[in-house]
Each structure stands twice: as C-alpha cells, then as structure tokens.
Design a protein around this motif. Structure first.
Motif, PDB file in Angstrom:
ATOM      1  N   LEU A 220       0.853  -1.180   0.000  1.00 21.75           N
ATOM      2  CA  LEU A 220       0.000   0.000   0.000  1.00 21.75           C
ATOM      3  C   LEU A 220       0.897   1.240   0.000  1.00 21.75           C
ATOM      4  CD1 LEU A 220      -2.992   0.846   0.152  1.00 21.75           C
ATOM      5  CD2 LEU A 220      -2.744   0.868   2.635  1.00 21.75           C
ATOM      6  N   ILE A 221       0.786   2.072  -1.046  1.00 22.31           N
ATOM      7  CA  ILE A 221       1.671   3.237  -1.176  1.00 22.31           C
ATOM      8  C   ILE A 221       0.893   4.554  -1.255  1.00 22.31           C
ATOM      9  CG2 ILE A 221       3.539   1.908  -2.231  1.00 22.31           C
ATOM     10  CD1 ILE A 221       2.664   3.267  -4.943  1.00 22.31           C
TER      11      ILE A 221
ATOM     12  N   ALA B  21       6.956  -4.634 -12.329  1.00 21.64           N
ATOM     13  CA  ALA B  21       6.153  -4.269 -11.159  1.00 21.64           C
ATOM     14  C   ALA B  21       4.864  -3.660 -11.699  1.00 21.64           C
ATOM     15  CB  ALA B  21       6.907  -3.280 -10.273  1.00 21.64           C
ATOM     16  N   SER B  22       3.898  -3.402 -10.823  1.00 22.66           N
ATOM     17  CA  SER B  22       2.607  -2.906 -11.295  1.00 22.66           C
ATOM     18  C   SER B  22       2.018  -1.907 -10.311  1.00 22.66           C
ATOM     19  CB  SER B  22       1.635  -4.076 -11.487  1.00 22.66           C
ATOM     20  OG  SER B  22       1.398  -4.742 -10.256  1.00 22.66           O
ATOM     21  N   LEU B  23       1.015  -1.188 -10.797  1.00 20.04           N
ATOM     22  CA  LEU B  23       0.194  -0.321  -9.962  1.00 20.04           C
ATOM     23  C   LEU B  23      -1.250  -0.789 -10.089  1.00 20.04           C
ATOM     24  CD1 LEU B  23       1.513   3.254 -10.870  1.00 20.04           C
ATOM     25  CD2 LEU B  23       1.902   1.995  -8.744  1.00 20.04           C
ATOM     26  N   THR B  24      -1.953  -0.796  -8.981  1.00 18.35           N
ATOM     27  CA  THR B  24      -3.368  -1.140  -9.019  1.00 18.35           C
ATOM     28  C   THR B  24      -4.068  -0.463  -7.855  1.00 18.35           C
ATOM     29  OG1 THR B  24      -4.937  -2.977  -9.316  1.00 18.35           O
ATOM     30  CG2 THR B  24      -3.173  -3.304  -7.697  1.00 18.35           C
ATOM     31  N   LEU B  25      -5.368  -0.407  -7.939  1.00 19.22           N
ATOM     32  CA  LEU B  25      -6.198   0.211  -6.911  1.00 19.22           C
ATOM     33  C   LEU B  25      -7.022  -0.892  -6.269  1.00 19.22           C
ATOM     34  CD1 LEU B  25      -6.861   3.149  -5.987  1.00 19.22           C
ATOM     35  CD2 LEU B  25      -8.830   3.028  -7.500  1.00 19.22           C
ATOM     36  N   ASN B  26      -6.944  -1.006  -4.931  1.00 18.91           N
ATOM     37  CA  ASN B  26      -7.688  -2.069  -4.274  1.00 18.91           C
ATOM     38  C   ASN B  26      -7.802  -1.781  -2.784  1.00 18.91           C
ATOM     39  OD1 ASN B  26      -8.851  -4.733  -3.759  1.00 18.91           O
ATOM     40  ND2 ASN B  26      -8.009  -5.266  -5.765  1.00 18.91           N
ATOM     41  N   GLU B  27      -8.140  -2.781  -2.014  1.00 16.38           N
ATOM     42  CA  GLU B  27      -8.401  -2.739  -0.568  1.00 16.38           C
ATOM     43  C   GLU B  27      -7.289  -2.026   0.195  1.00 16.38           C
ATOM     44  OE1 GLU B  27      -9.647  -3.318   3.153  1.00 16.38           O
ATOM     45  OE2 GLU B  27     -10.845  -4.286   1.604  1.00 16.38           O
TER      46      GLU B  27
ATOM     47  N   ILE C 133      -3.851   2.832  -3.167  1.00 14.73           N
ATOM     48  CA  ILE C 133      -2.938   2.608  -4.286  1.00 14.73           C
ATOM     49  C   ILE C 133      -1.919   1.556  -3.868  1.00 14.73           C
ATOM     50  CG2 ILE C 133      -1.243   3.667  -5.819  1.00 14.73           C
ATOM     51  CD1 ILE C 133      -2.653   6.394  -5.114  1.00 14.73           C
ATOM     52  N   TRP C 134      -1.798   0.530  -4.681  1.00 10.70           N
ATOM     53  CA  TRP C 134      -0.856  -0.549  -4.409  1.00 10.70           C
ATOM     54  C   TRP C 134       0.271  -0.532  -5.432  1.00 10.70           C
ATOM     55  CZ3 TRP C 134      -3.693  -5.885  -3.943  1.00 10.70           C
ATOM     56  CH2 TRP C 134      -4.645  -5.851  -2.936  1.00 10.70           C
ATOM     57  N   LEU C 135       1.470  -0.813  -4.961  1.00 14.87           N
ATOM     58  CA  LEU C 135       2.574  -1.183  -5.837  1.00 14.87           C
ATOM     59  C   LEU C 135       2.699  -2.697  -5.744  1.00 14.87           C
ATOM     60  CD1 LEU C 135       5.206  -0.268  -7.501  1.00 14.87           C
ATOM     61  CD2 LEU C 135       6.372  -0.953  -5.415  1.00 14.87           C
TER      62      LEU C 135
END
Length: 144
Positions: free
Chosen positions: A18-19, A47-53, A118-120
């Motif tokens: 979580l970033i 690596a990736s970026l995503t939006l989640n919990e 925002i997740w890395l």
C-alpha cells in the motif's frame, strides 16, 4: 495547473504494498487542486500499480498468492530467462495488472472510495528501487 515529478520508492519485498500515503506525501500540491486528474506511471516493466483494498493486508497477501500460482516462476517455456526465473513471470503479471493509474482529484485530495488504496505490486524477488512519474492537471476552483 500542471505539475509533474518523480516519486522514488525504496526496494520493497516481493508482494503488494500500500503506497497511498507515500504518493500523497510526495505531492503537497494536491491540496491546491479543487478538481483535476492525477496520472501515475510506474517506470518499470516487472512491477505494477493497481487500486484495491486499503485496510486488510490479507487482500494483498491473497492477490500475491493468486498471481504466483497463476504465473509461477521458472516456467520451462519462457525464453526470456537471463535475468532469473522470476523476471518473465514479473513481466506477465505487470502486463495483467498494468503500470499506470489515472485518479480523480477533488477538494485537494485523491478521490478514493472508502476502502480504496494505491498498491505497488513488486513481482521480483529483488526488483530494486522503483520510480513513479506523477502528472497532476487541475485547477483551484471551477468557474460554473
């Protein structure tokens, strides 16, 4: 208003991190933006970026476990193997999840849902430090 800068993240362990706070703290100019868009572009391919919990770390664990089973290290049909058995799987997962996010900005904050963060996604055992290019476009107030 236009603002662009890089955020530098230290090397993180393989998994999802979580970033949100790091992004917000790196961009104090967000507070000046009443309405706008924030674009985040990860400058890496493993690596990736995503939006989640944003609350329960089990969600990050479970997604990492799922992705590792979906695309395990060391598959014998991968040709790109010079950088190690985790490199090509990392590229595949990064392509699945993506390396960019575009988020709305409202009232000086990133407009996230109650449980969104925002997740890395770090998909290498030793991926190294990561850079995110941020681009903020917005205005102080809408003239309606």
């Amino acid at each position: 208003m236009w603002h662009q800068q890089e955020i530098h993240l230290p090397e993180l362990a393989r998994g999802f991190h979580l970033i949100t706070d790091e992004v917000v703290h790196a961009l104090p100019c967000l507070s000046e933006c009443s309405v706008g868009m924030l674009h985040l572009q990860l400058m890496h391919t493993s690596a990736s970026l995503t939006l989640n919990e944003n609350t329960d770390p089990d969600v990050r664990h479970d997604l990492d476990t799922f992705m590792r089973r979906l695309v395990p290290d060391g598959l014998d049909y991968f040709r790109h193997t010079l950088e190690g058995p985790d490199d090509m799987p990392a590229h595949v997962v990064a392509s699945f999840l993506g390396t960019q996010l575009t988020l709305a900005v409202r009232d000086g904050r990133i407009a996230l849902g109650t449980w969104q963060g925002i997740w890395l996604g770090e998909h290498r055992d030793q991926g190294g430090s990561r850079r995110i290019l941020t681009t903020l476009n917005g205005c102080e107030a809408l003239d309606l």
